[in-house]
Design an enzyme around this catalytic site. Structure first.
Site, PDB file in Angstrom:
ATOM      1  N   SER A   1      33.779  45.825  45.679  1.00  0.00           N
ATOM      2  CA  SER A   1      33.075  46.102  44.426  1.00  0.00           C
ATOM      3  C   SER A   1      32.189  44.942  44.015  1.00  0.00           C
ATOM      4  O   SER A   1      32.561  43.771  44.174  1.00  0.00           O
ATOM      5  CB  SER A   1      34.097  46.370  43.310  1.00  0.00           C
ATOM      6  OG  SER A   1      33.472  46.410  42.036  1.00  0.00           O
TER       7      SER A   1
ATOM      8  N   GLU B   1      31.851  44.006  41.163  1.00  0.00           N
ATOM      9  CA  GLU B   1      32.562  43.293  40.098  1.00  0.00           C
ATOM     10  C   GLU B   1      33.227  42.019  40.616  1.00  0.00           C
ATOM     11  O   GLU B   1      33.535  41.121  39.828  1.00  0.00           O
ATOM     12  CB  GLU B   1      33.603  44.204  39.462  1.00  0.00           C
ATOM     13  CG  GLU B   1      33.032  45.371  38.674  1.00  0.00           C
ATOM     14  CD  GLU B   1      32.398  44.951  37.363  1.00  0.00           C
ATOM     15  OE1 GLU B   1      32.874  43.959  36.776  1.00  0.00           O
ATOM     16  OE2 GLU B   1      31.431  45.597  36.927  1.00  0.00           O
TER      17      GLU B   1
ATOM     18  N   TYR C   1      40.854  44.237  37.710  1.00  0.00           N
ATOM     19  CA  TYR C   1      40.281  45.119  38.730  1.00  0.00           C
ATOM     20  C   TYR C   1      39.480  44.308  39.748  1.00  0.00           C
ATOM     21  O   TYR C   1      39.655  44.445  40.969  1.00  0.00           O
ATOM     22  CB  TYR C   1      39.368  46.166  38.078  1.00  0.00           C
ATOM     23  CG  TYR C   1      38.513  46.917  39.067  1.00  0.00           C
ATOM     24  CD1 TYR C   1      39.031  47.988  39.794  1.00  0.00           C
ATOM     25  CD2 TYR C   1      37.183  46.548  39.289  1.00  0.00           C
ATOM     26  CE1 TYR C   1      38.252  48.670  40.712  1.00  0.00           C
ATOM     27  CE2 TYR C   1      36.401  47.225  40.201  1.00  0.00           C
ATOM     28  CZ  TYR C   1      36.936  48.282  40.909  1.00  0.00           C
ATOM     29  OH  TYR C   1      36.153  48.946  41.830  1.00  0.00           O
TER      30      TYR C   1
END
Length: 344
Positions: free
Chosen positions: A135, A137, A159
């Site tokens: 990801s 992120e 996450y």
């Protein structure tokens, strides 16, 4: 249904965990169209009817992502050529309140899977190829814009930290054990199959309801946050391309363009013929994340040069498609339908 010509090699087989999610549905349909046999996992008690509606040709199996023994048994049963690990906890915002579940689902489950692949290789001589979706992120407050495959990780949520752990494990098991493991760091990718908890789908659904007179406004948090948004159908195609390489590697999958959430709102309201979104949008500080990231966008040069991958659907087309699809859903009363998947 895939058919086998007498005397020909059997079709390649793919195991997709989390097949009922946005990416799982798009990838399964892509692989089926490419002649694959596809096995897909659902969490126990998961949306079997939804998956069956979109994926009637997929062999559906129940599997808790955290069940390592169940995965070993499934691998021995179906003997896949490829594994696409698309199951997991996907909400950045919700991860703050469920950090332990996130770590177990997104991180430790990947460790168990990689261990299972080593054991499978030792038993059968060769392990399935493995794709891990990383990801954007993970980069968090990266100093580098855009990010590349070599940009250091600075995760800013449970996450993101779990995805960084899984990413590095996947690379480590490739380098340590010689497994064919590849990662695709996927920037935000959207479609009408996005869940209602994601801000893009929250917006498209709310705009559709406003256009049909079913609500008057919507509430959002930070409108200044910027992201690199693409189309899910394009991004799953890159996964298949990575698995077809002679040697595994790691890729950034992104459009290379950053846009603020406020612009997404403009596109969504324009798609519904509503004009300026300002009168319809309320701000709520409670929707802000504890450590939000202002901007992320990726450099897809490596994917373009080594995979021949390019996005085919523009940001504006994706958002317009989502809004118009939600209007059609509300007008027809049919929440899900395969005809809604591709932009027209």
């Amino acid at each position: 249904m895939t058919t086998i010509t007498p005397g020909s090699a059997p079709p390649r087989s793919a195991l997709i965990t989390g097949v009922s999610g946005q990416d799982g549905i798009y990838l399964a349909r892509h692989l089926l169209a490419s002649g694959y046999r596809v096995i897909g996992t659902l969490r126990p008690g998961g949306p079997r009817l939804l998956a069956a509606a979109y994926l009637p040709e997929v062999d559906l199996r129940e599997l808790d992502q955290r069940d390592g023994a169940g995965l070993v048994a499934l691998l021995d049963d179906v003997r896949p050529d490829e594994i696409y690990n698309l199951a997991g906890f996907t909400s950045v915002g919700a991860s703050w309140g469920q950090a332990e579940v996130v770590a177990e689902t997104n991180a430790m489950s990947v460790l168990r899977t990689l261990e299972a692949l080593v054991a499978y290789r030792d038993l059968h001589g060769e392990a399935p190829r493995y794709f891990q979706p990383s990801s954007s992120e993970m980069f968090g407050t990266a100093d580098q814009q855009p990010q590349t495959e070599n940009t250091p990780h600075h995760p800013r949520s449970p996450y993101a930290a779990s995805k960084s752990f899984a990413h590095h494990l996947t690379v480590n098991y490739r380098e340590s054990y010689g497994l064919f493991t590849t990662t695709g760091t996927l920037y935000n990718h959207e479609s009408p199959l996005r869940g209602p908890a994601f801000v893009t789908r929250k917006i498209s659904r709310s705009v559709a309801e406003i256009a049909l007179g079913r609500r008057e406004s919507m509430t959002l948090g930070n409108l200044d946050v910027c992201r690199d948004w693409g189309f899910a159908g394009d991004y799953v195609r890159s996964m298949h391309q990575m698995m077809a390489l002679d040697e595994p590697s790691d890729f950034i999958i992104a459009t290379g363009e950053s846009r603020p959430l406020s612009y997404l709102l403009e596109v969504a309201f324009a798609a519904a013929g509503l004009g300026d979104p300002a009168p319809y949008v309320e701000r709520d500080a409670a929707l802000m994340r504890p450590a939000d990231i202002v901007d992320l966008f990726g450099d897809p040069t490596k994917a373009r040069e080594q995979l021949g991958w390019e996005p085919t659907v523009t940001f504006e087309q994706v958002i317009r498609h989502m809004v118009l699809t939600d209007i059609r859903r509300l007008e027809s009363g049919v929440e899900e339908h395969v005809d809604y998947l591709q932009p027209r």
